[in-house]
Design a protein around this motif. Structure first.
Motif, PDB file in Angstrom:
ATOM      1  N   MET A  76       0.788  -1.237   0.000  1.00 39.46           N
ATOM      2  CA  MET A  76       0.000   0.000   0.000  1.00 39.46           C
ATOM      3  C   MET A  76       0.820   1.287   0.000  1.00 39.46           C
ATOM      4  N   PRO A  77       1.879   1.389   0.813  1.00 40.75           N
ATOM      5  CA  PRO A  77       2.672   2.630   0.752  1.00 40.75           C
ATOM      6  C   PRO A  77       3.297   2.858  -0.624  1.00 40.75           C
ATOM      7  N   ASP A 102       0.738   4.195  -2.810  1.00 43.02           N
ATOM      8  CA  ASP A 102       0.493   5.595  -2.456  1.00 43.02           C
ATOM      9  C   ASP A 102       1.507   6.509  -3.154  1.00 43.02           C
ATOM     10  N   ASP A 103       2.742   6.006  -3.278  1.00 42.16           N
ATOM     11  CA  ASP A 103       3.769   6.784  -3.998  1.00 42.16           C
ATOM     12  C   ASP A 103       3.368   6.981  -5.448  1.00 42.16           C
ATOM     13  N   TYR A 124       0.405   6.936  -6.663  1.00 45.16           N
ATOM     14  CA  TYR A 124      -0.755   7.845  -6.677  1.00 45.16           C
ATOM     15  C   TYR A 124      -0.283   9.300  -6.583  1.00 45.16           C
ATOM     16  N   GLY A 151      -8.534   2.091  -3.425  1.00 42.96           N
ATOM     17  CA  GLY A 151      -8.226   0.944  -2.579  1.00 42.96           C
ATOM     18  C   GLY A 151      -9.531   0.382  -2.050  1.00 42.96           C
ATOM     19  N   VAL A 200      -5.573   2.409   7.632  1.00 49.02           N
ATOM     20  CA  VAL A 200      -5.358   3.513   6.672  1.00 49.02           C
ATOM     21  C   VAL A 200      -4.669   4.676   7.394  1.00 49.02           C
ATOM     22  N   LEU A 220      -0.982   3.731   8.177  1.00 45.97           N
ATOM     23  CA  LEU A 220      -0.109   3.763   7.006  1.00 45.97           C
ATOM     24  C   LEU A 220      -0.025   5.155   6.380  1.00 45.97           C
ATOM     25  N   VAL A 263      -1.891   6.505   4.037  1.00 46.88           N
ATOM     26  CA  VAL A 263      -2.074   6.570   2.577  1.00 46.88           C
ATOM     27  C   VAL A 263      -3.086   7.660   2.226  1.00 46.88           C
ATOM     28  N   LYS A 264      -2.890   8.252   1.045  1.00 45.11           N
ATOM     29  CA  LYS A 264      -3.751   9.372   0.650  1.00 45.11           C
ATOM     30  C   LYS A 264      -4.766   9.004  -0.420  1.00 45.11           C
TER      31      LYS A 264
END
Lengths: 153, 198
Positions: A57-58, A61-62, A64, A76, A90, A93, A95-96
């Protein structure tokens, strides 16, 4: 029982129109896939009990953060029975990208999700172009190549 | 002397060879060059024409496919929802200042038949006068009961959940039911009205 897996399998969805769906997001909005037509969309199915999902997931996120402004979106889709655990993860972590809750597992059935995670890439015309089952370090490089290729189309 | 003779013989044979080569590489006749250029041009034009006609064929095929797709969609609707048993349910919003719609759930005769989540874009379309055909159903002739549950944000952005019920008679022929969200100014509350189209 759905197990975390690290194998790639071909999907019958590739080349087909991506099944449309609408789900409630972590911010309270309802988000519908077809409203992203015109953008490249990555749909990532994940669960809080899935270790590879936490790793992946991270990195998603990068991607994204890097490509959102040039027509890329990431959704997600969490399949936990209780969305509160997903909300917690969420926040941990950080994430955006938008996180949606599929508590009834209707959307994961549409996308033939049998093992976690599953990553689906949808092109600007709403067609499924790539499906990846599982995650191993290095898969994000494949996603990067595929996203860049779809953005260029 | 012998060496000089040898060089002389070598030089003259080289001259003879280059002369022969020069004959082979003599410039072409201008007429044949012109003919070759003309035939090349004709070939190019033919290729362009072929490509144009192929493109036209492809466009015609595309149009046929789109027309077929539309016809199939209409046929499917007619087969799945024949006019004599068809009931269609529409959502509309009149002003909608006191209610921010999130979802609508429909129950017919005690059975949940639809649960629709509205996105921001869809709500905006409703506010601008759009009418959404939320659900279609096949119902037998007779009396039926409809329960609609609306969820969203009410006045002061509080969570709001309100139901509306209606009994209706299904006769022969299609039926159209509208679920309208209006603002009741006197009470500063939303109102949910179910009505049948004549």
């Amino acid at each position: 029982m759905i197990l975390a897996a690290s194998s790639i399998a071909a999907s019958s969805l590739e080349g087909q129109a991506a099944p449309d769906f609408v789900l409630k997001s972590a911010t309270g909005e309802n988000l519908r896939l077809s409203e992203y037509r015109g953008d490249v969309v990555l749909i990532n199915f994940w669960a809080t009990w899935c270790g590879p999902c936490r790793q992946e997931m991270p990195l998603l996120d990068d991607l994204y953060g890097r490509y959102q402004r040039v027509g890329f979106n990431l959704l997600g889709v969490n399949i936990d029975d209780d969305s509160r655990r997903a909300m917690q993860m969420v926040q941990e972590l950080g994430v955006k990208f938008p996180v949606l809750f599929d508590e009834n597992k209707e959307v994961s059935k549409l996308y033939e999700v049998e093992a976690m995670p599953v990553t689906v890439l949808v092109d600007r015309e709403g067609r499924v172009r790539h499906v990846h089952h599982g995650y191993k370090p290095g898969y994000e490089e494949k996603y990067l190549t595929e996203i860049r290729s779809l953005l260029r189309e | 002397m012998t060496r000089i003779r040898f060089v002389g013989i070598a030089l003259s044979s080289m001259l003879w060879v280059s002369g022969a080569l020069a004959q082979d590489l003599a410039p072409l006749d201008s007429d044949s060059v012109l003919a070759a250029a003309q035939s090349l041009e004709v070939g190019e034009m033919q290729a362009r024409n072929e490509f144009r006609s192929l493109d036209q064929d492809v466009q015609a095929l595309k149009k046929e496919v789109l027309d077929l797709n539309r016809d199939l969609f209409l046929l499917e609707e007619e087969l799945l929802f024949p006019a004599n048993s068809q009931v269609a349910f529409f959502i509309s919003v009149d002003v909608g200042e006191y209610f921010d719609l999130d979802a609508v759930k429909l129950q017919i005769d005690g059975k949940e038949v639809s649960n629709y989540l509205y996105t921001e874009r869809e709500v905006s379309a409703l506010h601008r006068g759009g009418v959404h055909r939320m659900h279609m159903e096949n119902l037998k002739v007779g009396n039926h009961e409809l329960i609609a549950v609306f969820t969203g944000k009410g006045p002061s952005t509080r969570d709001y959940r309100r139901g509306a019920t209606m009994s209706f008679e299904k006769g022969i022929g299609a039926k159209y039911v509208e679920l309208e969200i209006t603002d009741r100014m006197t009470k500063q509350q939303p109102e949910f009205v179910i009505k049948e189209w004549e």
